[in-house]
Design a protein around this motif. Sequence first.
Motif, PDB file in Angstrom:
ATOM      1  N   ASN A  81       0.381  -1.123   0.241  1.00 30.77           N
ATOM      2  CA  ASN A  81      -0.237  -0.021  -0.078  1.00 30.77           C
ATOM      3  C   ASN A  81       1.187   1.280   0.763  1.00 30.77           C
ATOM      4  O   ASN A  81       0.316   2.363  -0.017  1.00 30.77           O
ATOM      5  CB  ASN A  81      -0.985  -0.451   1.142  1.00 30.77           C
ATOM      6  N   GLY A  82       2.509   1.129  -0.043  1.00 27.50           N
ATOM      7  CA  GLY A  82       2.923   2.362  -0.002  1.00 27.50           C
ATOM      8  C   GLY A  82       4.548   2.463   1.075  1.00 27.50           C
ATOM      9  O   GLY A  82       4.395   1.003   1.559  1.00 27.50           O
ATOM     10  N   SER A  83       4.439   3.507   1.409  1.00 33.82           N
ATOM     11  CA  SER A  83       5.054   2.689   2.249  1.00 33.82           C
ATOM     12  C   SER A  83       5.559   4.604   4.236  1.00 33.82           C
ATOM     13  O   SER A  83       4.781   5.076   3.325  1.00 33.82           O
ATOM     14  CB  SER A  83       6.827   3.785   1.730  1.00 33.82           C
ATOM     15  N   GLU A  84       5.753   4.177   4.789  1.00 34.14           N
ATOM     16  CA  GLU A  84       6.211   5.105   6.144  1.00 34.14           C
ATOM     17  C   GLU A  84       7.200   5.517   7.076  1.00 34.14           C
ATOM     18  O   GLU A  84       8.341   3.880   6.858  1.00 34.14           O
ATOM     19  CB  GLU A  84       5.239   4.938   6.928  1.00 34.14           C
ATOM     20  N   PHE A  85       8.006   6.280   7.480  1.00 33.13           N
ATOM     21  CA  PHE A  85       8.985   5.879   7.457  1.00 33.13           C
ATOM     22  C   PHE A  85       9.004   7.369   8.058  1.00 33.13           C
ATOM     23  O   PHE A  85       9.390   8.854   8.150  1.00 33.13           O
ATOM     24  CB  PHE A  85       9.685   6.234   6.208  1.00 33.13           C
ATOM     25  N   ASP A  86      10.544   7.420   9.006  1.00 31.26           N
ATOM     26  CA  ASP A  86      10.614   9.084   9.808  1.00 31.26           C
ATOM     27  C   ASP A  86      11.795   9.982   8.945  1.00 31.26           C
ATOM     28  O   ASP A  86      13.110   9.111   8.121  1.00 31.26           O
ATOM     29  CB  ASP A  86      11.546   8.274  11.065  1.00 31.26           C
ATOM     30  N   ILE A  87      11.973  10.838   8.681  1.00 30.42           N
ATOM     31  CA  ILE A  87      12.953  11.450   8.318  1.00 30.42           C
ATOM     32  C   ILE A  87      14.248  11.918   9.017  1.00 30.42           C
ATOM     33  O   ILE A  87      13.478  12.894  10.197  1.00 30.42           O
ATOM     34  CB  ILE A  87      12.888  12.329   7.052  1.00 30.42           C
ATOM     35  N   ALA A  88      15.860  11.944   9.343  1.00 30.49           N
ATOM     36  CA  ALA A  88      16.974  12.593   9.898  1.00 30.49           C
ATOM     37  C   ALA A  88      17.020  13.580   9.318  1.00 30.49           C
ATOM     38  O   ALA A  88      17.746  13.402   8.280  1.00 30.49           O
ATOM     39  CB  ALA A  88      17.267  10.666  10.931  1.00 30.49           C
ATOM     40  N   ILE A  89      16.463  14.748  10.019  1.00 27.42           N
ATOM     41  CA  ILE A  89      17.950  15.526  10.067  1.00 27.42           C
ATOM     42  C   ILE A  89      18.578  16.406  10.877  1.00 27.42           C
ATOM     43  O   ILE A  89      17.670  17.233  11.270  1.00 27.42           O
ATOM     44  CB  ILE A  89      16.957  16.743   8.347  1.00 27.42           C
ATOM     45  N   GLY A  90      19.533  15.848  11.206  1.00 20.66           N
ATOM     46  CA  GLY A  90      20.447  16.820  12.423  1.00 20.66           C
ATOM     47  C   GLY A  90      19.748  15.856  13.550  1.00 20.66           C
ATOM     48  O   GLY A  90      19.228  14.651  13.696  1.00 20.66           O
ATOM     49  N   GLU A  91      19.811  16.522  14.288  1.00 18.25           N
ATOM     50  CA  GLU A  91      18.541  16.171  14.992  1.00 18.25           C
ATOM     51  C   GLU A  91      17.119  16.398  15.359  1.00 18.25           C
ATOM     52  O   GLU A  91      16.347  15.764  16.497  1.00 18.25           O
ATOM     53  CB  GLU A  91      18.558  17.268  16.665  1.00 18.25           C
ATOM     54  N   ASP A  92      16.471  16.611  14.593  1.00 13.83           N
ATOM     55  CA  ASP A  92      15.535  16.367  14.429  1.00 13.83           C
ATOM     56  C   ASP A  92      14.750  15.538  13.427  1.00 13.83           C
ATOM     57  O   ASP A  92      15.613  14.296  12.897  1.00 13.83           O
ATOM     58  CB  ASP A  92      14.505  17.708  13.340  1.00 13.83           C
ATOM     59  N   VAL A  93      13.788  15.209  13.978  1.00 12.59           N
ATOM     60  CA  VAL A  93      12.446  13.803  12.790  1.00 12.59           C
ATOM     61  C   VAL A  93      11.343  14.026  12.707  1.00 12.59           C
ATOM     62  O   VAL A  93      10.774  14.124  13.440  1.00 12.59           O
ATOM     63  CB  VAL A  93      13.025  12.165  13.793  1.00 12.59           C
ATOM     64  N   PHE A  94      11.260  13.996  11.359  1.00 12.83           N
ATOM     65  CA  PHE A  94       9.938  13.781  11.119  1.00 12.83           C
ATOM     66  C   PHE A  94       9.082  12.306  10.453  1.00 12.83           C
ATOM     67  O   PHE A  94      10.423  11.995   9.320  1.00 12.83           O
ATOM     68  CB  PHE A  94       9.883  15.232   9.603  1.00 12.83           C
ATOM     69  N   HIS A  95       8.233  12.186  10.578  1.00 12.05           N
ATOM     70  CA  HIS A  95       7.152  11.442  10.138  1.00 12.05           C
ATOM     71  C   HIS A  95       6.576  11.032   8.626  1.00 12.05           C
ATOM     72  O   HIS A  95       6.184  12.055   8.949  1.00 12.05           O
ATOM     73  CB  HIS A  95       6.278  10.531  11.496  1.00 12.05           C
ATOM     74  N   ALA A  96       6.680  10.829   7.775  1.00 10.98           N
ATOM     75  CA  ALA A  96       6.218  10.365   6.352  1.00 10.98           C
ATOM     76  C   ALA A  96       5.573   9.616   5.791  1.00 10.98           C
ATOM     77  O   ALA A  96       5.632   8.537   6.490  1.00 10.98           O
ATOM     78  CB  ALA A  96       7.686  11.135   5.631  1.00 10.98           C
ATOM     79  N   ARG A  97       4.681   9.861   5.260  1.00 11.32           N
ATOM     80  CA  ARG A  97       3.727   8.281   4.502  1.00 11.32           C
ATOM     81  C   ARG A  97       3.664   9.068   3.063  1.00 11.32           C
ATOM     82  O   ARG A  97       3.795  10.157   2.911  1.00 11.32           O
ATOM     83  CB  ARG A  97       3.201   8.524   5.477  1.00 11.32           C
TER      84      ARG A  97
END
Length: 532
Positions: A344-360
């Motif tokens: 059905n697709g993908s879910e993952f976290d994006i790590a940029i430095g100390e910040d983490v963002f959830h994406a789908r």
Amino acid sequence: MTLVRGDWFYILLLIIDSFFMTRPYLYAIQNDNYRVGEIFKNKRLRFVYLLDVITVTIFCGIWVAFWLLNAKAFWGFLIALFFFITEFAMYFMEDLPDRKKPLRYTKRAVRCLFTNTTASTAIVCVALAIATKHLADEYMRYLVFFAFPLVYPLFFIIVTSVVNIFEKLNNLRYEKRAEKRLDRADLIKIAITGSYGKTSVKNFLSAILAQKYNVLTTPQSYNTPMGIAKTVNSLDSTHEVFVAEFGARRVGDVKKLMKIVKPTYTILTGINDQHLKTFKTQENIRREKCRILDVGDGVCVINSELKNITESVLLSKKIIPETIYAGIDENADIYATDICVSENGSEFDIAIGEDVFHARTKILGIHNVQNIMLAVAMAYKLGVEMPFILNAIENLEPVAHRQQLIKGNGVNVIDDSFNSNPDGAKFALMTLAMFNTRKVVVTPGLVELGSREVEENRLLGKRIADVADVVLLICNERTEPILRALKESEFGGEIKRYDSLAACEKDFVNTLKLGDTLLILNDLPDIYDDLK
């Protein structure tokens, strides 16, 4: 010029035959950027020429048989008439329509078609006039018509080579015009190249950048100098970003495109042996792809898997650009982690430095997570804020023919027909493995891999054996290593072989079952299917 009464009829037939005779030759060179040097490496053209030889031999035999009859002029007329009809029928029936890459009647193609038709007709008319003047027996004139198909390939090569000189000068004019229009200090210019993933990254990046900028992007696979020049015609003062895909099949291709666009931002998606046949060596591939890093003090986003290759290239430069490594490697500057992929697709976290963002995203495959990260890294560098980036990722649409999931008639179809490289095939099979259904793979094998072609197709066969339940092979020399690998792997599923993709598609009604997942793994542009 000496012609006899009634020759206008033969000239009309010559024009018609010349027109249809030119089309398969034009089709062959159009798929190789109008290069004529290797035209007879095309298997289909060799077969057509063999048919010409057989046809000429038969009609010459008939011509000899009627030599001793009275009213030879009448019989010669009939023989020539039926000869032209036979030639016309053969070339009219030539398999040109309904191909994945059909003959495109571009302005250049039309010019080439018109010039070859006109020139070949004129040459035959001159030969006919000379024969009329110097041969006492009018019956001998008909040998000129029989000789025409035999020497036509030489006519085509000579005429097209001359036309190409003027076409190159004309193309240079368009390229200079595009270069001038792109020479704007306020325009952000981004170039993307690599052995795979170019079109996907381009589309993903354009969708993300559109959250902030007015973006002009090269459409589809417009990745040649003329394709880019054509796109630039639409560039106006309101555009803030220009995104260009750079294709490369030979040494010098990326260098030429860099000269036209002069990007200050670039993305390198990946490097493998794709187009090894035309690049000749792996080193040539690496060197040419890495020309995308020639941006002075600009910015380069690079697939983190290429760090070992690109670091040495970057260190050799007088001016080292800002480099951002992105991907699914935790050692990258910007990376995806906690990746969960499904049908059905993908879910993952994006790590940029100390910040983490959830994406789908609904885009299939872990490799597309990697492609998305390259786009994210560039968009983030260009100031697109993360909420807008995440919104764009969630709304990304699959790229046509690149692991595009099509659902209908009770069968899932993964259309990966435009992917024809080893990494793309590996990723596609990884995606197929996620589906909890009966898995069917159709493939004609991988192309343009030079000395690596047999081995890469053998490896493809082993990977298919690990995933598929049914394998549909399009018979050619590339699928032989796949077949051997399936047998060596003791593949327990069903194997079916077909003479063509069309025959395979017609048999889908007997092969596929409700609930199946079908992977179309490179449906093979017809020009490659014609190459031996």
